[in-house]
Design an enzyme around this catalytic site. Structure first.
Site, PDB file in Angstrom:
ATOM      1  N   ASP A   1       1.207  -0.802  -0.064  1.00 53.07           N
ATOM      2  CA  ASP A   1      -0.042   0.342   0.058  1.00 53.07           C
ATOM      3  C   ASP A   1       0.918   1.538   0.100  1.00 53.07           C
ATOM      4  O   ASP A   1       1.929   1.296   0.696  1.00 53.07           O
ATOM      5  CB  ASP A   1      -0.813   0.019   0.810  1.00 53.07           C
ATOM      6  CG  ASP A   1      -1.836   1.180   1.702  1.00 53.07           C
ATOM      7  OD1 ASP A   1      -3.034   1.249   0.589  1.00 53.07           O
ATOM      8  OD2 ASP A   1      -1.337   1.968   1.998  1.00 53.07           O
TER       9      ASP A   1
ATOM     10  N   GLU B   1       1.261  -0.649  -5.634  1.00 56.39           N
ATOM     11  CA  GLU B   1       0.193  -0.300  -5.599  1.00 56.39           C
ATOM     12  C   GLU B   1       0.873   1.611  -5.311  1.00 56.39           C
ATOM     13  O   GLU B   1       0.872   1.904  -4.276  1.00 56.39           O
ATOM     14  CB  GLU B   1      -0.580   0.173  -4.060  1.00 56.39           C
ATOM     15  CG  GLU B   1      -1.737   0.544  -4.580  1.00 56.39           C
ATOM     16  CD  GLU B   1      -2.483   1.400  -3.966  1.00 56.39           C
ATOM     17  OE1 GLU B   1      -3.491   2.011  -4.142  1.00 56.39           O
ATOM     18  OE2 GLU B   1      -1.921   1.465  -2.422  1.00 56.39           O
TER      19      GLU B   1
END
Length: 688
Positions: free
Chosen positions: A406, A435
């Site tokens: 993330d 990401e």
């Protein structure tokens, strides 16, 4: 004049002294071979290129020397840290001082490959000797050749040394009692004995250049991802889902053809500053909060949210998924809720505002009051890095080998290079997906640092020109050596404007584009197959009633579900090697901007896929596809078959221009497999 002559020796002495002093910093001035470039190389070798185990690595080296001497160029490779011997082959000369060779790493890991170039005095001698015709020149050359062979004999071992010693003696005998020139040349140029000399070539003045290569397992290059919130997998409305509930969902996902099941964070969720439904700042007592607000009194990154189940339940889920061909990917979110144990135990790992409170995360205009980011400039950075690595180690010990990371662009680049390098040294088969929807150079830097796959801008590339330009850049630009795109038409954070229409042809076309343009793709479901399309408010890209902040209950068996189309596309991907790589993408000309056409070609087989997509979800569109049959090595005078793998219809095409018509209400795309004619039997399947 006399004065000038007297001064000249003094100048000469000064020049020589200066030259002698200047060479003190040169290690070896007799090295003459030049390695001008070696490919593949990322940023001149600062970062490793990437390949897949079992995939041939083509190496190109630009090597030369001064004058007319011949050079030898060799390619050497080994797995980093391996105790075994290096492998080595001779590289082959091409035009314009280009040398080529290839090797195939068999296992995942980090490799070193080295190009060596040196002046080959013996081969230079053979080349010159072959063109000599004057007897006196030949006799002198025989002496030179015999001396070079003696040098090689001194480096040789066993019977090779004896053969070379005998050979040099025979050449010297020819000098004393010269036979005919033809006999001299036949003996001196004997290829079998020259090959022995080549094995013991003098490399003491070789130039070398070493580069690194990351070799991953196949899933890093080819994968189909499905994102699912375990807490929304409950079979009854209003209940909190568990790992056991997810188990019952696995056959549905396996039959849909996915091989990676990705969970958002499964850890305890903070209660302080917990977000409510639709990202509201005030949570109700029964609001479950955002999974990315990690940590509470129940534990942190090495704990499981109790409502999901136990570690035994989790381990069982991994085993059941593995038996169905599914691999579980975990979210790696290095951030904390305000009540995460790290916040009180290690306050130095976080930034503090002047009033003493910890600075929460922001990504303007978004604010994340329920999340504290780590401070990667803390003076206690070594302890922070080691603790974060221990999180990765902990979950790898439980069998997790895929991590979706993330927001990696909000953490230190140096940290990622260290962490991924260390993790892959211990577990070469681990995969990290970055990401990061941020600036292109930042996304590329993360890929260079070691991330196995990377998110892309596909979600916001919609027109024919946008898609063509973007995927040409991804597959033909410098990033092709290190950037593996993973394309998603939606995520829990992103409901793009194109999907807010709720139109089935749009959902179908975006799925087909993702699954055929990129070897790695994913969807966030069940929102995608059920075509959930309501934004939180006009102009927003966030889902209304998002699973990020609340439980959802899904009725999967709906008549308008895209389940069957998704399953068919995943089967097409598994059955066609051309769709399992990004390297063979070629866009075709088509005389309608609402239609996009492209080829995927597998260089290792005859597999060729052509996809044609109608980008207009409302109206039928038609056009003439310009297919370069010569590039496909098809005979333009012979018909060839196009088999639509979506509808199972087959057509016979001829030449390079062919007509297509796509009605989005019936079929928004063709996914053709092209087969050339190979036999003349009177049956329909004489194409392959």
């Amino acid at each position: 004049m006399a004065s000038s002559k007297r001064k000249a020796p003094a100048k000469k002495n000064i020049t020589l002294a200066t030259a002698a002093d200047g060479t003190a910093t040169i290690t070896e001035g007799r090295v003459r071979a030049v390695i001008d470039a070696v490919l593949p190389a990322v940023d001149g070798g600062r970062f490793p290129a990437k390949r897949i185990a079992g995939e041939a690595v083509a190496v190109e080296a630009h090597c030369f020397t001064d004058g007319h001497d011949k050079i030898r160029v060799a390619l050497r490779w080994k797995m980093t840290g391996s105790a075994g011997a290096d492998y080595e082959i001779d590289m082959q000369a091409q035009a314009n001082d280009v040398w080529v060779g290839e090797f195939t790493p068999s296992l995942p890991g980090r490799y070193q490959y080295t190009v060596l170039a040196w002046v080959d005095h013996f081969e230079s001698w053979r080349h010159e000797f072959d063109r000599r015709e004057d007897k006196s020149d030949i006799l002198v050359a025989l002496q030179v050749g015999a001396a070079l062979i003696d040098e090689a004999a001194a480096r040789a071992v066993g019977s090779d040394a004896a053969i070379l010693t005998e050979w040099s003696g025979q050449l010297r005998d020819m000098i004393d009692d010269p036979p005919q020139i033809a006999a001299q040349k036949a003996l001196a140029l004997d290829p079998a004995r020259a090959a022995i000399v080549a094995r013991y070539s003098d490399r003491s003045l070789a130039t070398t250049l070493t580069l690194e290569l990351i070799v991953d397992r196949k899933r890093a290059a080819f994968s189909s991802w499905y994102e699912l919130f375990p807490r929304s997998a409950a079979r009854s409305q209003g209940s909190h889902g568990t790992f056991k509930d997810v188990e019952t969902r696995l056959p549905y996902l396996a039959e849909m053809g996915f091989d990676v099941l990705y969970f958002p964070p499964i850890h305890p969720i903070g209660r302080i500053n917990r977000k409510g439904t639709n990202n509201s700042l005030r949570a109700k007592p029964d609001d479950v909060g955002s999974p990315w607000a990690i940590g509470s009194a129940e534990g942190g990154h090495k704990a499981i949210l109790p409502q999901l189940g136990s570690f035994d339940d989790f381990d069982r889920l991994l085993n059941v998924a593995r038996a169905l061909g599914l691999e579980i990917a975990m979210d790696l979110a290095f951030q904390c809720a305000p009540d995460h144990p790290y916040v009180s135990a290690h306050p130095q790992w976080f930034k503090h505002r002047p009033d003493g409170s910890v600075q929460y995360a922001e990504n303007p205009p978004k604010k994340y009051q329920d999340i504290y980011p780590f401070d990667f400039e803390t003076s206690d950075w070594r302890a922070l890095w080691n603790e974060l690595k221990s999180i990765v180690d902990f979950w790898m010990a439980h069998g997790i080998k895929i991590f979706r990371v993330d927001n990696p662009h909000t953490k230190s680049f140096g940290f990622w290079e260290w962490l991924i390098g260390a993790a892959k040294r211990e577990h070469p088969d681990v995969i990290f997906l970055a990401e990061a929807f941020t600036r292109p150079k930042v996304m590329h830097r993360l890929a260079k640092l070691g991330f196995s796959q990377s998110y892309t801008y596909f979600t916001w590339r919609n027109t024919k020109q946008e898609l063509t330009d973007y995927f040409t850049e991804l597959t033909r630009g410098p990033g092709q050596q290190y950037y593996r795109p993973n394309v998603w038409p939606n995520t829990p954070d992103i409901l793009p404007e194109t999907l807010q229409s709720g139109l089935r042809p749009m959902y179908a076309s975006r799925l087909i584009l993702a699954a055929t343009l990129s070897a790695n793709f994913g969807i966030y479901g069940p929102t995608y197959e059920l075509m959930e399309s309501a934004p939180r408010e006009p102009g927003s890209e966030e889902y209304r009633d998002s699973e990020k902040y609340q439980l959802r209950h899904w009725t999967l068996q709906q008549p308008d579900s895209l389940w069957s189309l998704i399953a068919r596309m995943n089967r097409i991907r598994r059955e066609n090697a051309a769709l399992q790589s990004d390297s063979g993408l070629h866009f075709c000309k088509i005389d309608n901007d609402q239609l996009i056409a492209y080829l995927k070609i597998d260089p290792g087989s005859s597999n060729v896929i052509m996809t044609v997509v109608n980008l207009d979800p409302h109206h039928p569109q038609s056009g003439w596809v310009d297919l370069d049959v010569s590039a496909l090595k098809f005979d333009p005078n012979q018909p060839y078959q196009v088999h639509d793998l979506l509808s199972d219809q087959r057509y016979i095409w001829r030449g390079r221009y062919n007509y297509v018509l796509l009605d989005p209400q019936r079929a928004p795309a063709h996914v053709f497999r092209l087969r050339r004619r190979v036999r003349s039997e009177q049956d329909f399947d004489y194409y392959q």
